[in-house]
Design a protein around this motif. Structure first.
Motif, PDB file in Angstrom:
ATOM      1  N   ALA A   7       0.841  -1.201   0.000  1.00  0.00           N
ATOM      2  CA  ALA A   7       0.000   0.000   0.000  1.00  0.00           C
ATOM      3  C   ALA A   7       0.875   1.250   0.000  1.00  0.00           C
ATOM      4  N   SER A   8       0.452   2.234  -0.789  1.00  0.00           N
ATOM      5  CA  SER A   8       1.145   3.527  -0.787  1.00  0.00           C
ATOM      6  C   SER A   8       0.794   4.256   0.522  1.00  0.00           C
ATOM      7  N   ASP A   9       1.493   5.349   0.802  1.00  0.00           N
ATOM      8  CA  ASP A   9       1.173   6.141   2.000  1.00  0.00           C
ATOM      9  C   ASP A   9      -0.273   6.631   1.933  1.00  0.00           C
ATOM     10  N   ASP A  10      -0.669   7.018   0.713  1.00  0.00           N
ATOM     11  CA  ASP A  10      -2.038   7.470   0.485  1.00  0.00           C
ATOM     12  C   ASP A  10      -3.056   6.380   0.872  1.00  0.00           C
ATOM     13  N   GLU A  11      -2.757   5.156   0.469  1.00  0.00           N
ATOM     14  CA  GLU A  11      -3.680   4.044   0.752  1.00  0.00           C
ATOM     15  C   GLU A  11      -3.698   3.716   2.249  1.00  0.00           C
ATOM     16  N   ARG A  12      -2.558   3.858   2.904  1.00  0.00           N
ATOM     17  CA  ARG A  12      -2.520   3.601   4.357  1.00  0.00           C
ATOM     18  C   ARG A  12      -3.389   4.601   5.108  1.00  0.00           C
ATOM     19  N   LEU A  13      -3.307   5.836   4.670  1.00  0.00           N
ATOM     20  CA  LEU A  13      -4.109   6.868   5.308  1.00  0.00           C
ATOM     21  C   LEU A  13      -5.597   6.632   5.018  1.00  0.00           C
ATOM     22  N   LEU A  14      -5.864   6.221   3.790  1.00  0.00           N
ATOM     23  CA  LEU A  14      -7.248   5.930   3.423  1.00  0.00           C
ATOM     24  C   LEU A  14      -7.791   4.775   4.274  1.00  0.00           C
ATOM     25  N   LEU A  15      -6.959   3.764   4.489  1.00  0.00           N
ATOM     26  CA  LEU A  15      -7.363   2.634   5.334  1.00  0.00           C
ATOM     27  C   LEU A  15      -7.669   3.116   6.751  1.00  0.00           C
ATOM     28  N   ARG A  16      -6.817   3.982   7.272  1.00  0.00           N
ATOM     29  CA  ARG A  16      -7.028   4.508   8.636  1.00  0.00           C
ATOM     30  C   ARG A  16      -8.373   5.240   8.711  1.00  0.00           C
ATOM     31  N   LEU A  17      -8.739   5.944   7.636  1.00  0.00           N
ATOM     32  CA  LEU A  17     -10.002   6.689   7.628  1.00  0.00           C
ATOM     33  C   LEU A  17     -11.204   5.771   7.382  1.00  0.00           C
ATOM     34  N   LEU A  18     -11.058   4.859   6.422  1.00  0.00           N
ATOM     35  CA  LEU A  18     -12.216   4.027   6.051  1.00  0.00           C
ATOM     36  C   LEU A  18     -12.574   3.011   7.142  1.00  0.00           C
ATOM     37  N   THR A  19     -11.605   2.633   7.986  1.00  0.00           N
ATOM     38  CA  THR A  19     -11.892   1.617   9.016  1.00  0.00           C
ATOM     39  C   THR A  19     -12.971   2.097   9.989  1.00  0.00           C
ATOM     40  N   VAL A  32     -18.185   7.725  19.332  1.00  0.00           N
ATOM     41  CA  VAL A  32     -16.737   7.603  19.578  1.00  0.00           C
ATOM     42  C   VAL A  32     -15.998   7.373  18.252  1.00  0.00           C
ATOM     43  N   LEU A  33     -16.592   6.576  17.381  1.00  0.00           N
ATOM     44  CA  LEU A  33     -15.975   6.331  16.080  1.00  0.00           C
ATOM     45  C   LEU A  33     -16.004   7.598  15.217  1.00  0.00           C
ATOM     46  N   SER A  34     -17.071   8.387  15.353  1.00  0.00           N
ATOM     47  CA  SER A  34     -17.142   9.649  14.600  1.00  0.00           C
ATOM     48  C   SER A  34     -16.021  10.583  15.069  1.00  0.00           C
ATOM     49  N   LEU A  35     -15.761  10.586  16.373  1.00  0.00           N
ATOM     50  CA  LEU A  35     -14.660  11.411  16.889  1.00  0.00           C
ATOM     51  C   LEU A  35     -13.312  10.866  16.409  1.00  0.00           C
ATOM     52  N   ASP A  36     -13.239   9.548  16.263  1.00  0.00           N
ATOM     53  CA  ASP A  36     -12.006   8.964  15.716  1.00  0.00           C
ATOM     54  C   ASP A  36     -11.800   9.443  14.269  1.00  0.00           C
ATOM     55  N   VAL A  37     -12.906   9.573  13.536  1.00  0.00           N
ATOM     56  CA  VAL A  37     -12.810  10.089  12.163  1.00  0.00           C
ATOM     57  C   VAL A  37     -12.254  11.514  12.199  1.00  0.00           C
ATOM     58  N   LEU A  38     -12.731  12.334  13.136  1.00  0.00           N
ATOM     59  CA  LEU A  38     -12.172  13.693  13.253  1.00  0.00           C
ATOM     60  C   LEU A  38     -10.683  13.635  13.603  1.00  0.00           C
ATOM     61  N   ARG A  39     -10.320  12.622  14.443  1.00  0.00           N
ATOM     62  CA  ARG A  39      -8.895  12.475  14.808  1.00  0.00           C
ATOM     63  C   ARG A  39      -8.061  12.262  13.536  1.00  0.00           C
ATOM     64  N   VAL A  40      -8.591  11.425  12.632  1.00  0.00           N
ATOM     65  CA  VAL A  40      -7.858  11.169  11.377  1.00  0.00           C
ATOM     66  C   VAL A  40      -7.850  12.431  10.502  1.00  0.00           C
ATOM     67  N   LEU A  41      -8.976  13.129  10.460  1.00  0.00           N
ATOM     68  CA  LEU A  41      -9.082  14.290   9.570  1.00  0.00           C
ATOM     69  C   LEU A  41      -8.185  15.451  10.016  1.00  0.00           C
TER      70      LEU A  41
END
Ligand code: MFK
Length: 554
Positions: free
Chosen positions: A363-375, A427-436
Motif C-alpha cells: 500500500a502507498s502512503d495514500d492508501e494507508r491513510l485511506l485505510l485509517r479513515l475508512l476503518t 466515539v468512532l465519529s470522533l475517531d474520524v475527526l482524529r484522522v481528519l
C-alpha cells in the motif's frame, strides 16, 4: 385444517450470495478463487444447516459455577455447543491464520474475511474472540515483541484445534468504557520483578480465552491514557485453573448471549508488557483497528442474513391475493435494503483489501491513510445499518417475525451490539475527526473517490456517478468551514462520518456495478448502485449550531 404459513428457508449461503461471488471474481486471481471455493462452499452449507438446527431452540447460554462442593473457588464456565463446534472449525479453516499467512500474499485478508462473513451468524459470536485474537496478533507484531511472537503467535495462528489459542481484550472498566484513559487497574512489580495486575475489569468479552491483552496503570504513573501500559496475560494454568483472576458474574445482556462476557477481578495475575511501559492506548490501537474491521464484516454478514430471510419469505407469503414478492411497495422496500447492503458490502471489503495490501507492504502512503479513515467509517455505518435492517426484516414478516422461534428476534438483539462495542457510533465519529486532523486524509479520500468515479464507463451509470461527485465534492469545503469552530465540528462529526462513508461506498458500488455489467453481463449491481445513489443527499453541515442546547433546555 386451518392454513399454515411456510417458514423462510436458507440455502447454501455461499452459492446464494451473488454479491460475495462477484466481488471475489473481480478481486482475486482465478487459481486462488478455485482453491478457496471448497472452504467457502463448506461454510455456506454449514450456515444453512446451523440455521435449521438452531432456529426455535430455547436460549442456550454459558453457565458459571463459582464454587465446588468443598467450597473451593473454581469459577468454572461451561460453554455452549455452538461455541465448542466453532472453535474447532475456526482453527481448521484458519479464520485467524488466513489473515496472516503468506499463501495468498495481499489477498490473504480477503480470503480470511470471506470465511468470517460466511460463518459469523452460525458462529454464535465466536467471531468475537476470533476478532480479538487477530487483533492481539496484529498488536504483538506491530510491537515486534520477540518473546510473545515466539510464545503466543504460533498458537493464535494455529490450524490445529488442539494447539489453537484464542485471546481476549480486557479494556473496559466502570469509569471508562469509551474514555479508556480513566482506567483504574494497577500494575505492580513483585519482589522478583514480575508485573502483577490488580483491579476490576467490568466487561471482559470471551472471558474463557486462553490469553488476553489488558491495559493497566503502573503504580506511581500519572493519570490519563498516556501512562497506561499494555500487558499480555495467560489467565489460566495448564489444568484450566484461574491464576490471579476471579469471575464475579457473567453479564446478563440484551443479546450475544452465547458469548461469555464477564465482570472480573484481577487479583495479582502475572502480566508481560507488550510494548514497554507507557503509551498503552497507542499500543492497543492496532488491535482496535483490526477488531473494527471484523465488526464491519460481521455487521454486513448480519445484513445479508436478514435480507436472505426476508427475500425468501416474500416468495412464500401471500397477502391481498399476491405474493409479497409481487407487490410494488414490498419490492421497493426490499430493493432499498438490498441496495444499502450492497453499498455497505463494498465499503467493508474495500477496507479488507486495503488491510491486506498494507500488511504486505503493497500500500502507498495514500492508501494507508485511506485505510485509517475508512476503518472507523465502515465500522460505524455498518453497525447502524445492521440494527436498522434487521429491524426492517422483522417487519417484512409481520407478527411472525416478532416471535422468538422465527430466529429473527435474536438476530436483532445480537445486531444491537455492533454499533456499541469496539467504540460507539459517536466515539468512532470522533475517531474520524482524529484522522481528519491530518490534512492529507481528506485529500486521500477525495483523490480515491475521483479515481473511482472517473473509471465508471457504462453509459447507464454516468448520471449516478455525476450525482455522487456533486454531493461528495462539497463535503471537504463544508468540513473546512466548520474547522474554525471545534464545538460545531464535533457536533457535526456523525453527519460528516456518515456522509464520507456513504459517498465512498456509492463510488465503490458504481465500480462493482460497472465491472459486473462488462464482465458478467449482469445488470443487478448497477441497478443497486443507481438505487442507492438515488436516495443519497449532500450532508447538511450548516445545521450544527448551538441550537441543540436550546432544544434540550428543560
Ligand atoms: C464480531 C465483531 C468482533 C468485535 C469484537 C469485539 C469484542 C471486544 C469487546 C470490547 O472490548 S469492547 C471495548 C472496546 N473499547 C473501545 O473501543 C474504546 C473506545 N474508545 C476509543 O476508541 C477512544 O478513541 C480511545 C480510547 C482509543 C482513545 O481515546 P483517548 O484517550 O482520547 O486517546 P488519544 O489521546 O486521542 O489517543 C491516544 C493515542 O492513540 C494517540 O496516539 P499518539 O499518542 O501517538 O498521539 C492516538 O492517535 C492513538 N489512537 C487512538 N485511536 C486510534 C489511534 N491510533 C490508531 N488507530 C486508532 N483507532
Amino acid at each position: 385444517m386451518s392454513f399454515v404459513q411456510a417458514a423462510a428457508e436458507l440455502g447454501n449461503q455461499y452459492r446464494d450470495d451473488r454479491v460475495l461471488r462477484s466481488h471475489l471474481q473481480r478481486c482475486l486471481p482465478a487459481p486462488m478463487r478455485d482453491s478457496i471455493a471448497p472452504e467457502l462452499d463448506e461454510l455456506g452449507a454449514h450456515a444453512a444447516l446451523a440455521w435449521q438446527r438452531e432456529r426455535g431452540r430455547s436460549a442456550c447460554e454459558p453457565q458459571l459455577t463459582p464454587w465446588d462442593s468443598q467450597g473451593n473457588r473454581i469459577d468454572r464456565i461451561e460453554l455452549t455447543p455452538a461455541w465448542i463446534e466453532s472453535r474447532g472449525l475456526a482453527a481448521r479453516l484458519g479464520l485467524v491464520a488466513a489473515g496472516h499467512e503468506d499463501t495468498y500474499a495481499q489477498h490473504g485478508r480477503t480470503h480470511q474475511f470471506a470465511l468470517v462473513y460466511l460463518h459469523h451468524v452460525a458462529s454464535a459470536f465466536f467471531t468475537c474472540p476470533l476478532a480479538m485474537t487477530d487483533g492481539a496478533a496484529t498488536c504483538i507484531k506491530a510491537a515486534a515483541n520477540t518473546e510473545l511472537l515466539a510464545r503466543a503467535w504460533p498458537r493464535w495462528l494455529s490450524r490445529d484445534p488442539e494447539q489453537f489459542w484464542i485471546s481476549g481484550q480486557w479494556m473496559t472498566e466502570t469509569p471508562g468504557g469509551s474514555d479508556v484513559g480513566n482506567s483504574e487497574t494497577e500494575a505492580r512489580q513483585d519482589a522478583t520483578g514480575q508485573w502483577r495486575l490488580y483491579g476490576r475489569k467490568w466487561f471482559t468479552s470471551a472471558v474463557q480465552a486462553d490469553t488476553a491483552l489488558a491495559l493497566a496503570r503502573p503504580a506511581g504513573a500519572g493519570p490519563g491514557a498516556e501512562s497506561l501500559s499494555l500487558f499480555y496475560l495467560e489467565p489460566r494454568d495448564a489444568q484450566g485453573r484461574w491464576q490471579g483472576v476471579q469471575i464475579n458474574r457473567l453479564k446478563p445482556k440484551l443479546g450475544t448471549r452465547e458469548l461469555p462476557s464477564a465482570e472480573t477481578e484481577l487479583v495479582g495475575i502475572a502480566g508481560t508488557p507488550v510494548n514497554g511501559i507507557g503509551h498503552g492506548v497507542r499500543s492497543i490501537a492496532p488491535m482496535l483497528n483490526v477488531t473494527r474491521s471484523w465488526n464491519a464484516v460481521c455487521a454486513i454478514a448480519t445484513l445479508r442474513r436478514a435480507l436472505a430471510l426476508a427475500r425468501d419469505y416474500a416468495t412464500r407469503r401471500r397477502a391481498f391475493g399476491k405474493l409479497l414478492a409481487e407487490q410494488p411497495l414490498h419490492q421497493a422496500t426490499l430493493a432499498d435494503l438490498q441496495a444499502d447492503f450492497e453499498a455497505a458490502f463494498q465499503l467493508t471489503f474495500e477496507v479488507v483489501g486495503l488491510l491486506g495490501r498494507a500488511q504486505h507492504d503493497q500500500a502507498s502512503d495514500d492508501e494507508r491513510l485511506l485505510l485509517r479513515l475508512l476503518t472507523p467509517l465502515a465500522k460505524l455505518w455498518t453497525g447502524k445499518l445492521a440494527v436498522a435492517i434487521t429491524s426492517e426484516a422483522i417487519e417484512c414478516f409481520g407478527g411472525a417475525g416478532y416471535i422468538e422461534d422465527s430466529g429473527l428476534p435474536q438476530l436483532l438483539r445480537d445486531a444491537q451490539v455492533l454499533p456499541i462495542w469496539e467504540g460507539t457510533t459517536n466515539v468512532l465519529s470522533l475517531d474520524v475527526l482524529r484522522v481528519l486532523r491530518q490534512p492529507a486524509a481528506l485529500d486521500s479520500w477525495r483523490r480515491a473517490l475521483d479515481r473511482l468515479l472517473d473509471a465508471v464507463g457504462a453509459a447507464e451509470l454516468k448520471n449516478a456517478a455525476a450525482a455522487v461527485r456533486t454531493q461528495a465534492m462539497s463535503l471537504p469545503t463544508a468540513i473546512a468551514a466548520l474547522a474554525a469552530e471545534p464545538a460545531r465540528l464535533e457536533a457535526a462529526a456523525r453527519e460528516i462520518a456518515l456522509a464520507l462513508a456513504r459517498h465512498f461506498a456509492a463510488a465503490l458500488l458504481l465500480r462493482q456495478g460497472d465491472w459486473s455489467l462488462r464482465h458478467e453481463g449482469d445488470p443487478r449491481t448497477a441497478a443497486a448502485a443507481r438505487r442507492f445513489i438515488g436516495r443519497s443527499r449532500a450532508a447538511m453541515l450548516d445545521r450544527y449550531d448551538d441550537a441543540a442546547l436550546l432544544v434540550l433546555e428543560r
